[in-house]
Design an enzyme around this catalytic site. Structure first.
Site, PDB file in Angstrom:
ATOM      1  N   HIS A   1       0.783  -1.232   0.000  1.00 56.44           N
ATOM      2  CA  HIS A   1       0.000   0.000   0.000  1.00 56.44           C
ATOM      3  C   HIS A   1       0.812   1.278   0.000  1.00 56.44           C
ATOM      4  O   HIS A   1       0.247   2.367  -0.036  1.00 56.44           O
ATOM      5  CB  HIS A   1      -0.936   0.037   1.212  1.00 56.44           C
ATOM      6  CG  HIS A   1      -2.167  -0.790   1.034  1.00 56.44           C
ATOM      7  ND1 HIS A   1      -3.333  -0.285   0.513  1.00 56.44           N
ATOM      8  CD2 HIS A   1      -2.390  -2.087   1.272  1.00 56.44           C
ATOM      9  CE1 HIS A   1      -4.230  -1.249   0.461  1.00 56.44           C
ATOM     10  NE2 HIS A   1      -3.676  -2.354   0.914  1.00 56.44           N
TER      11      HIS A   1
ATOM     12  N   ARG B   1      -6.953  12.073   5.525  1.00 50.21           N
ATOM     13  CA  ARG B   1      -6.023  12.226   6.625  1.00 50.21           C
ATOM     14  C   ARG B   1      -5.100  13.423   6.371  1.00 50.21           C
ATOM     15  O   ARG B   1      -4.751  13.715   5.225  1.00 50.21           O
ATOM     16  CB  ARG B   1      -5.191  10.947   6.803  1.00 50.21           C
ATOM     17  CG  ARG B   1      -5.967   9.797   7.406  1.00 50.21           C
ATOM     18  CD  ARG B   1      -6.486  10.123   8.790  1.00 50.21           C
ATOM     19  NE  ARG B   1      -5.412  10.203   9.753  1.00 50.21           N
ATOM     20  CZ  ARG B   1      -5.193   9.327  10.719  1.00 50.21           C
ATOM     21  NH1 ARG B   1      -6.009   8.285  10.860  1.00 50.21           N
ATOM     22  NH2 ARG B   1      -4.201   9.472  11.555  1.00 50.21           N
TER      23      ARG B   1
ATOM     24  N   LYS C   1       0.203  14.609   1.489  1.00 51.26           N
ATOM     25  CA  LYS C   1      -1.085  14.894   0.849  1.00 51.26           C
ATOM     26  C   LYS C   1      -1.233  16.389   0.544  1.00 51.26           C
ATOM     27  O   LYS C   1      -2.129  16.810  -0.181  1.00 51.26           O
ATOM     28  CB  LYS C   1      -2.239  14.402   1.722  1.00 51.26           C
ATOM     29  CG  LYS C   1      -2.316  12.865   1.808  1.00 51.26           C
ATOM     30  CD  LYS C   1      -3.447  12.437   2.725  1.00 51.26           C
ATOM     31  CE  LYS C   1      -3.542  10.927   2.939  1.00 51.26           C
ATOM     32  NZ  LYS C   1      -4.247  10.233   1.842  1.00 51.26           N
TER      33      LYS C   1
ATOM     34  N   THR D   1      -8.532   6.711  -2.728  1.00 54.03           N
ATOM     35  CA  THR D   1      -9.878   6.247  -3.057  1.00 54.03           C
ATOM     36  C   THR D   1     -10.891   7.368  -2.855  1.00 54.03           C
ATOM     37  O   THR D   1     -11.974   7.338  -3.437  1.00 54.03           O
ATOM     38  CB  THR D   1     -10.289   5.038  -2.176  1.00 54.03           C
ATOM     39  OG1 THR D   1     -10.012   5.351  -0.806  1.00 54.03           O
ATOM     40  CG2 THR D   1      -9.551   3.785  -2.592  1.00 54.03           C
TER      41      THR D   1
ATOM     42  N   LYS E   1     -14.526   8.520  -4.903  1.00 51.22           N
ATOM     43  CA  LYS E   1     -15.836   8.848  -4.317  1.00 51.22           C
ATOM     44  C   LYS E   1     -16.327  10.203  -4.824  1.00 51.22           C
ATOM     45  O   LYS E   1     -17.516  10.374  -5.125  1.00 51.22           O
ATOM     46  CB  LYS E   1     -15.751   8.868  -2.788  1.00 51.22           C
ATOM     47  CG  LYS E   1     -15.353   7.549  -2.164  1.00 51.22           C
ATOM     48  CD  LYS E   1     -14.981   7.718  -0.687  1.00 51.22           C
ATOM     49  CE  LYS E   1     -14.126   6.567  -0.197  1.00 51.22           C
ATOM     50  NZ  LYS E   1     -13.450   6.872   1.072  1.00 51.22           N
TER      51      LYS E   1
HETATM   52  C1  LIG Z   1     -12.230   7.122   1.387  1.00 51.04           C
HETATM   53  C2  LIG Z   1     -11.831   7.487   2.764  1.00 51.04           C
HETATM   54  C3  LIG Z   1     -10.495   7.759   3.049  1.00 51.04           C
HETATM   55  C4  LIG Z   1      -9.412   7.726   1.993  1.00 51.04           C
HETATM   56  O1  LIG Z   1      -9.313   8.989   1.378  1.00 51.04           O
HETATM   57  P1  LIG Z   1      -8.051   9.399   0.492  1.00 51.04           P
HETATM   58  O2  LIG Z   1      -8.442  10.706  -0.066  1.00 51.04           O
HETATM   59  O3  LIG Z   1      -7.918   8.345  -0.563  1.00 51.04           O
HETATM   60  O4  LIG Z   1      -6.892   9.466   1.412  1.00 51.04           O
HETATM   61  C5  LIG Z   1     -10.165   8.109   4.334  1.00 51.04           C
HETATM   62  N1  LIG Z   1     -11.099   8.185   5.306  1.00 51.04           N
HETATM   63  C6  LIG Z   1     -12.397   7.937   5.063  1.00 51.04           C
HETATM   64  C7  LIG Z   1     -13.386   8.060   6.167  1.00 51.04           C
HETATM   65  C8  LIG Z   1     -12.807   7.575   3.794  1.00 51.04           C
HETATM   66  O5  LIG Z   1     -14.108   7.322   3.563  1.00 51.04           O
END
Ligand SMILES: *Cc1c(COP(=O)(O)O)cnc(C)c1O
Length: 818
Positions: A362, A551, A556, A658, A662
């Site tokens: 990962h 996070r 990031k 991810t 979304k």
């Molecule tokens: C999808 C998700 C993440 C991952 O988000 P990234 O932007 O890919 O770091 C982290 N926390 C929650 C609650 C999520 O639903």
């Protein structure tokens, strides 16, 4: 009356009676006396009764037909709330809503009574949860294996701009979805020593003087989407073994020892470590890892032997998948069980193990790679360490034959080196498949982190781009959008998310554009109301909702976003008539409690928000809000209300992401770097439907290798950057003058490890392009449609189909309706 309506009425009536009956039997109460929590548990009770038959039927089918099963081992499962998702998956949402409405109960109110199961930090844990959903939806025999943390990820409060962490006491009222399985408890052993005995020409290893821990499984049903499949997520709880120390003597020493023993055992499943993408070499963490891995493998083997006999057939019937290296002790643990308990020799055990275990990497970030000091590992897991040593020796011997005299290379590949056990190396050597989580990430693994292994064992390496469950993140989270989609292209997208591409035909259809715009507006209004109520800040639903929620981490680059907001604000102050589309910058995310710089960034966002939101001179063109306590439930409200998705990590650092998927699925347009799955998002939507900026991963990696970047140059040569950075340390922001000095230093004195200043100009320019594009609502609408339409390939159903075919070799099982 139409047949459908009649059926609905009948089912609604039945549901109502079931619910009232459950309220009575569970709580001994009538509706009038029942609390919200009573009603919630009664509702879950009704669903549990309906699930249980299918659960039994699913397990019977898997056993009787000897189906190959996959076990997904993960330290984290970030499930969120199950009730709303299960109502949809069981096909009873509308029946339940109407039944409860007749009793004057609001179903959404009951949903609020369910705690978010926050047994994960971020992307990795959420991925595990999305995968559980997709595995069941695709009728695949697959289960989760993890830890039942007493406390999940901390709850975040913002006090005076600072993050404060509160314990997540999610089990305080019990957890309605879990089933304790005391009869399936098993023992896990720590410490002690190993005595070797020679009997004939065979060595036996006897583990003595260990501390035993009872692992008790709590099973959570994982329900497929309208298909009768009910898989199992097995979460292990650590408990003292009864009788172990409660000796008949009332000796003070024994008593204290007994209490200490109890506490040391219960600590194992007490807390989730709150670091994301970061490794801290704590003994308790290693204990957690071995605890759930050993318990999980023991229960798999027990079940396997009960039904299917010859242990050599294990790889044909079972795959153990390890989510990152946290469960990498699965390799030596399976070896131990096969040799010490099943009596196999090394070669047979190794053959079986390396055809049973598969591994997903990962991250390539050095600070996240797990390495355990040999002394610690050996003391806690003496028998396991012996096996790791033997794996290492045999592997190194093979390498010596292949690369004679190449000590450097061998040292870089050895599992035990510099007095440390390298878990990623153990995982690569001990598994039959190693996958990255996005095309770019897998390429980087092959080229850099695992380059030598890739040369040695190229057949193991493959890519499986991450995905998200469109059922939770669209069907459940954005019902308005789901309805418009179904009205426009039919409902096939629910079963086949690739069918979302049918929406492309309507990309310029004014009426579809208008409907989508209305849904987005409603979602933004909903979020705006929440923001007004919770933070007393007015945000305009007509402004661009520009969101970075994830996070908080230096890589990031929330900082890049913040600096850009500061720059925009500076420009507005310079010229109050500056023509920009009004923007609402929304941030959200937790920082690890010990991550000082990340917490400073939260502080900075809040101080800036305070300054900007209270400045009337900019005529409300800018608003900044930090949304407290990012969790799955908050995400379900935020993604549907977003226009812009900030995915601005330093290229090469975000393995996949991810959150990006979304947002896209909910019609937001990405502002992003060529990192992780952003690359594939760009390929899917095309350059016209995404904003890409910044260094690419090769450029970043070259800078790391060969140097050549001086952040001071950016500071000295770009007036805007100089102004902003000076504002961090000259008392311009509320709070102390030196409050943000550490951020300033990270960017200049420490030469800006994540290229924030290097990418600043390109980012600001891309933001201007975005502003221009948003002005033409027809164009923007079309971009949004293209994002939704191409999001199907980022469904975790696609990911899981690839895992099932390319790694696990598991096949769908049709579970009949009883
Ligand atoms: C999808 C998700 C993440 C991952 O988000 P990234 O932007 O890919 O770091 C982290 N926390 C929650 C609650 C999520 O639903």
């Amino acid at each position: 009356m139409a047949r459908e309506t009649k059926k609905h009425l009948r089912e609604t009536e039945k549901f109502k009676l079931d619910f009232l009956y459950k309220l009575q039997t569970l709580h001994g109460k009538e509706l009038e006396e029942a609390s919200n929590n009573d009603k919630y548990t009664a509702l879950v009770g009704v669903l549990r009764d309906r699930i249980s038959q299918n659960w039994v039927a699913t397990n019977r089918d898997y056993s009787e037909k000897s189906r190959k099963q996959v076990y997904y081992f993960s330290m984290e499962f970030l499930l969120g709330k199950l009730l709303p998702m299960y109502l949809i998956n069981m096909g009873v949402h509308d029946v339940c809503r109407d039944a409860l409405a007749e009793l004057d109960i609001d179903i959404d109110k009951l949903t609020e009574a369910e705690p978010d199961a926050g047994l994960g930090n971020g992307g990795l844990g959420r991925l595990a949860a999305c995968f559980m959903d997709s595995i069941a939806a695709m009728k695949l025999p697959g289960h989760g294996n993890g830890i039942r943390y007493r406390y999940g990820l901390f709850e975040q409060k913002i006090v005076d701009g600072h993050q404060v962490e509160l314990p997540d006491n999610w089990l305080k009222d019990g957890y309605a979805w879990e089933y304790r399985r005391g009869d399936r408890a098993t023992e896990v052993r720590f410490g002690g020593h190993v005595r070797t005995e020679a009997t004939g020409n065979k060595l036996t290893f006897i583990h003595e003087g260990y501390e035993p821990v009872l692992a008790v499984p709590y099973d959570v049903p994982i329900i497929g989407h309208e298909n009768n499949t009910v898989n199992t997520l097995r979460l292990w709880n650590a408990e003292p073994i009864e009788g172990e120390f409660d000796l008949p003597t009332f000796n003070r020493g024994d008593y204290l020892k007994a209490v200490e023993y109890k506490h040391s055992v219960e600590r194992i499943s007490k807390i989730l470590y709150p670091e994301d993408n970061f490794y801290e070499g704590r003994l308790l963490r290693l204990k957690q890892q071995y605890f759930f891995v050993s318990a999980g493998i023991q229960s798999i083997i027990r079940r396997f032997k009960k039904r299917r006999g010859p242990i050599r057939a294990l790889p044909d019937r079972v795959t153990i998948h390890i989510n990152d290296t946290h469960p990498a002790v699965a390799v030596p643990e399976l070896m131990r069980i096969l040799m010490d308990e099943e009596g196999l020799g090394w070669d047979d055990a190794w053959d079986i193990t390396t055809r049973t275990v598969s591994y997903t990497n990962h991250t390539i970030m050095p600070e996240a790679l797990e390495k355990w000091p040999v002394q610690m590992f050996k003391t806690l897991l003496p028998r396991i360490y012996m096996i790791v040593e033997e794996i290492n020796e045999r592997y190194c011997r093979r390498l010596w034959q292949r690369y004679p005299g190449n000590w450097d290379k061998i040292a870089q590949m050895a599992i035990i080196a510099d007095e440390q056990v390298h878990m990623a190396r153990l995982a690569v050597v001990g598994s039959f498949s190693v996958n990255g989580v996005a095309a770019l990430h897998t390429d980087i693994l092959k080229k850099h982190l695992f380059h030598h292994y890739y040369e040695d064992m190229p057949h193991k390496f493959n890519n499986k781009t991450n995905g998200i469950t469109h059922r939770r993140w669209l069907l459940r989270a954005n019902r308005g959008l789901a309805e418009v989609l179904t009205d426009t292209i039919g409902k096939s997208w629910v079963e086949h998310p690739e069918d979302l591409t049918n929406l492309l035909k309507y990309d310029s259809d004014a009426s579809v554009q208008e409907k989508l715009k209305q849904v987005k507006l409603q979602n933004k209004e909903h979020l705006a109301r929440h923001i007004k109520e919770k933070y007393d800040v007015l945000v305009d639903p007509a402004s661009i909702f520009d969101v970075q929620i994830k996070r908080i981490h230096a890589y990031k680059r929330q900082l890049l976003n913040v600096l850009h907001v500061m720059d925009l604000y500076n420009r507005l102050k310079d010229n109050p008539d500056l023509d920009i589309v009004p923007r609402t910058f929304l941030f959200g995310g937790k920082a690890a409690p010990g991550y000082y710089l990340a917490k400073q960034i939260i502080k900075l966002i809040n101080m800036l928000a305070y300054k900007i939101n209270n400045d009337l001179s900019i005529k409300g063109k800018l608003k900044v809000v930090f949304l407290e306590n990012y969790s799955v439930s908050l995400g379900e409200m935020v993604f549907p209300a977003s226009d812009v998705s900030e995915q601005i990590s330093t290229a090469s650092k975000e393995a996949s992401g991810t959150g990006n998927m979304k947002f896209m699925l909910n019609g937001a347009v990405t502002m992003g770097t060529m990192d992780g799955a952003n690359v594939e998002i760009r390929n899917a939507v095309g350059d016209d439907n995404i904003f890409i900026f910044g260094l690419n991963s090769d450029q970043v990696i070259d800078f790391y290798r060969y140097g050549g970047y001086k952040s001071y140059d950016c500071y000295n040569n770009d007036k805007r950057i100089k102004l902003i950075l000076d504002q961090l340390v000259n008392g311009y922001l509320p709070g102390g003058k030196d409050e943000f000095r550490p951020i300033f230093d990270s960017l200049l004195r420490d030469n800006d490890e994540f290229f924030v200043l290097k990418d600043f100009d390109d980012y600001a320019t891309a933001q201007e392009r975005l502003d221009q594009r948003f002005r033409d609502q027809g164009v923007w609408s079309k971009m949004s449609i293209h994002n939704i339409a191409h999001a199907g390939i980022f469904s975790s159903d696609r990911s899981i189909a690839e895992y099932a075919i390319g790694i696990w070799n598991v096949k769908p099982a049709e579970i009949p309706r009883l």
